[in-house]
Design a protein around this motif. Structure first.
Motif, PDB file in Angstrom:
ATOM      1  N   ILE A  71       0.821  -1.215   0.000  1.00 15.81           N
ATOM      2  CA  ILE A  71       0.000   0.000   0.000  1.00 15.81           C
ATOM      3  C   ILE A  71       0.856   1.267   0.000  1.00 15.81           C
ATOM      4  O   ILE A  71       0.485   2.270  -0.611  1.00 15.81           O
ATOM      5  CB  ILE A  71      -0.967  -0.016   1.206  1.00 15.81           C
ATOM      6  CG1 ILE A  71      -1.913  -1.199   1.099  1.00 15.81           C
ATOM      7  CG2 ILE A  71      -1.742   1.278   1.316  1.00 15.81           C
ATOM      8  CD1 ILE A  71      -2.803  -1.188  -0.122  1.00 15.81           C
ATOM      9  N   ILE A  72       1.997   1.231   0.671  1.00 20.68           N
ATOM     10  CA  ILE A  72       2.824   2.437   0.789  1.00 20.68           C
ATOM     11  C   ILE A  72       3.261   2.964  -0.579  1.00 20.68           C
ATOM     12  O   ILE A  72       3.038   4.142  -0.885  1.00 20.68           O
ATOM     13  CB  ILE A  72       4.023   2.192   1.728  1.00 20.68           C
ATOM     14  CG1 ILE A  72       3.505   1.936   3.134  1.00 20.68           C
ATOM     15  CG2 ILE A  72       4.991   3.370   1.708  1.00 20.68           C
ATOM     16  CD1 ILE A  72       4.561   1.471   4.109  1.00 20.68           C
ATOM     17  N   PRO A  73       3.858   2.145  -1.467  1.00 23.27           N
ATOM     18  CA  PRO A  73       4.222   2.689  -2.782  1.00 23.27           C
ATOM     19  C   PRO A  73       3.005   3.066  -3.623  1.00 23.27           C
ATOM     20  O   PRO A  73       3.069   4.015  -4.417  1.00 23.27           O
ATOM     21  CB  PRO A  73       5.008   1.569  -3.455  1.00 23.27           C
ATOM     22  CG  PRO A  73       5.167   0.491  -2.483  1.00 23.27           C
ATOM     23  CD  PRO A  73       4.372   0.795  -1.280  1.00 23.27           C
ATOM     24  N   MET A  74       1.890   2.343  -3.431  1.00 21.47           N
ATOM     25  CA  MET A  74       0.685   2.667  -4.192  1.00 21.47           C
ATOM     26  C   MET A  74       0.163   4.058  -3.818  1.00 21.47           C
ATOM     27  O   MET A  74      -0.120   4.883  -4.698  1.00 21.47           O
ATOM     28  CB  MET A  74      -0.403   1.618  -3.928  1.00 21.47           C
ATOM     29  CG  MET A  74      -1.650   1.805  -4.741  1.00 21.47           C
ATOM     30  SD  MET A  74      -2.954   0.634  -4.324  1.00 21.47           S
ATOM     31  CE  MET A  74      -2.125  -0.916  -4.461  1.00 21.47           C
ATOM     32  N   VAL A  75       0.070   4.331  -2.536  1.00 20.95           N
ATOM     33  CA  VAL A  75      -0.437   5.628  -2.084  1.00 20.95           C
ATOM     34  C   VAL A  75       0.566   6.742  -2.390  1.00 20.95           C
ATOM     35  O   VAL A  75       0.189   7.800  -2.906  1.00 20.95           O
ATOM     36  CB  VAL A  75      -0.778   5.580  -0.576  1.00 20.95           C
ATOM     37  CG1 VAL A  75      -1.058   6.975  -0.034  1.00 20.95           C
ATOM     38  CG2 VAL A  75      -1.971   4.678  -0.340  1.00 20.95           C
ATOM     39  N   MET A  76       1.836   6.505  -2.106  1.00 17.45           N
ATOM     40  CA  MET A  76       2.846   7.548  -2.349  1.00 17.45           C
ATOM     41  C   MET A  76       3.002   7.827  -3.846  1.00 17.45           C
ATOM     42  O   MET A  76       3.161   8.975  -4.252  1.00 17.45           O
ATOM     43  CB  MET A  76       4.189   7.151  -1.735  1.00 17.45           C
ATOM     44  CG  MET A  76       4.143   7.025  -0.219  1.00 17.45           C
ATOM     45  SD  MET A  76       3.486   8.477   0.611  1.00 17.45           S
ATOM     46  CE  MET A  76       4.779   9.635   0.316  1.00 17.45           C
ATOM     47  N   GLY A  77       2.971   6.784  -4.666  1.00 12.18           N
ATOM     48  CA  GLY A  77       3.038   6.986  -6.118  1.00 12.18           C
ATOM     49  C   GLY A  77       1.829   7.757  -6.622  1.00 12.18           C
ATOM     50  O   GLY A  77       1.951   8.650  -7.463  1.00 12.18           O
ATOM     51  N   GLY A  78       0.656   7.413  -6.098  1.00 13.93           N
ATOM     52  CA  GLY A  78      -0.562   8.125  -6.491  1.00 13.93           C
ATOM     53  C   GLY A  78      -0.528   9.587  -6.087  1.00 13.93           C
ATOM     54  O   GLY A  78      -0.932  10.470  -6.854  1.00 13.93           O
ATOM     55  N   LEU A  79      -0.031   9.853  -4.883  1.00  9.16           N
ATOM     56  CA  LEU A  79       0.066  11.246  -4.442  1.00  9.16           C
ATOM     57  C   LEU A  79       1.106  12.017  -5.264  1.00  9.16           C
ATOM     58  O   LEU A  79       0.924  13.202  -5.543  1.00  9.16           O
ATOM     59  CB  LEU A  79       0.405  11.312  -2.954  1.00  9.16           C
ATOM     60  CG  LEU A  79      -0.702  10.860  -2.011  1.00  9.16           C
ATOM     61  CD1 LEU A  79      -0.212  10.873  -0.564  1.00  9.16           C
ATOM     62  CD2 LEU A  79      -1.945  11.714  -2.158  1.00  9.16           C
ATOM     63  N   GLY A  80       2.176  11.342  -5.652  1.00  9.81           N
ATOM     64  CA  GLY A  80       3.179  11.992  -6.507  1.00  9.81           C
ATOM     65  C   GLY A  80       2.621  12.332  -7.880  1.00  9.81           C
ATOM     66  O   GLY A  80       2.825  13.433  -8.403  1.00  9.81           O
ATOM     67  N   ILE A  81       1.908  11.379  -8.471  1.00 11.72           N
ATOM     68  CA  ILE A  81       1.283  11.624  -9.775  1.00 11.72           C
ATOM     69  C   ILE A  81       0.225  12.722  -9.658  1.00 11.72           C
ATOM     70  O   ILE A  81       0.118  13.594 -10.524  1.00 11.72           O
ATOM     71  CB  ILE A  81       0.672  10.325 -10.329  1.00 11.72           C
ATOM     72  CG1 ILE A  81       1.791   9.336 -10.666  1.00 11.72           C
ATOM     73  CG2 ILE A  81      -0.190  10.589 -11.551  1.00 11.72           C
ATOM     74  CD1 ILE A  81       1.297   7.946 -10.980  1.00 11.72           C
ATOM     75  N   ALA A  82      -0.546  12.705  -8.569  1.00 12.68           N
ATOM     76  CA  ALA A  82      -1.560  13.742  -8.364  1.00 12.68           C
ATOM     77  C   ALA A  82      -0.920  15.118  -8.204  1.00 12.68           C
ATOM     78  O   ALA A  82      -1.428  16.111  -8.729  1.00 12.68           O
ATOM     79  CB  ALA A  82      -2.401  13.403  -7.137  1.00 12.68           C
ATOM     80  N   GLY A  83       0.197  15.186  -7.477  1.00 11.07           N
ATOM     81  CA  GLY A  83       0.896  16.463  -7.313  1.00 11.07           C
ATOM     82  C   GLY A  83       1.432  16.992  -8.631  1.00 11.07           C
ATOM     83  O   GLY A  83       1.330  18.187  -8.918  1.00 11.07           O
ATOM     84  N   ALA A  84       2.000  16.101  -9.434  1.00 14.37           N
ATOM     85  CA  ALA A  84       2.507  16.521 -10.744  1.00 14.37           C
ATOM     86  C   ALA A  84       1.365  16.986 -11.642  1.00 14.37           C
ATOM     87  O   ALA A  84       1.480  17.993 -12.349  1.00 14.37           O
ATOM     88  CB  ALA A  84       3.266  15.374 -11.399  1.00 14.37           C
ATOM     89  N   THR A  85       0.255  16.272 -11.601  1.00 16.67           N
ATOM     90  CA  THR A  85      -0.907  16.652 -12.402  1.00 16.67           C
ATOM     91  C   THR A  85      -1.466  18.002 -11.957  1.00 16.67           C
ATOM     92  O   THR A  85      -1.810  18.845 -12.795  1.00 16.67           O
ATOM     93  CB  THR A  85      -2.006  15.582 -12.293  1.00 16.67           C
ATOM     94  OG1 THR A  85      -1.456  14.324 -12.678  1.00 16.67           O
ATOM     95  CG2 THR A  85      -3.195  15.909 -13.151  1.00 16.67           C
ATOM     96  N   ALA A  86      -1.542  18.212 -10.660  1.00 18.79           N
ATOM     97  CA  ALA A  86      -2.039  19.490 -10.147  1.00 18.79           C
ATOM     98  C   ALA A  86      -1.118  20.640 -10.536  1.00 18.79           C
ATOM     99  O   ALA A  86      -1.590  21.732 -10.871  1.00 18.79           O
ATOM    100  CB  ALA A  86      -2.188  19.422  -8.632  1.00 18.79           C
TER     101      ALA A  86
END
Length: 83
Positions: free
Chosen positions: A39-54
């Motif tokens: 779960i840790i890489p899944m959530v952190m990767g998702g937050l990273g992609i979301a930050g880049a998208t934002a």
């Protein structure tokens, strides 16, 4: 209802967090076995992609300039002071 700006970063963050919840729900329901560290890489990767998208969405919005008519809602049907 007042309209709001579309924020794709929040959409992506929500999708990844919902995916993490789905993975844990499948583990709790006995459909599959999920190690705790997945779960840790899944959530952190998702937050990273979301930050880049934002960041990209914000820079594109800033480059377009201000939209007409965003400053005041006076006289609109959604204005509570118009009645």
């Amino acid at each position: 209802m007042l309209r709001h700006e579309f924020q794709p970063g929040r959409l992506i963050a929500g999708l990844f967090l919902a995916l993490a919840g789905l993975v844990y729900a499948g583990d709790a329901g006995g459909l599959w076995d999920t190690p705790w560290f997945v779960i840790i890489p899944m959530v952190m990767g998702g937050l990273g992609i979301a930050g880049a998208t934002a960041t990209v969405a914000h820079s594109r919005r800033a480059a377009r300039g201000p939209r007409a008519g965003r400053g005041s809602l006076a006289g609109s049907p959604d204005d509570p002071g118009a009645h």
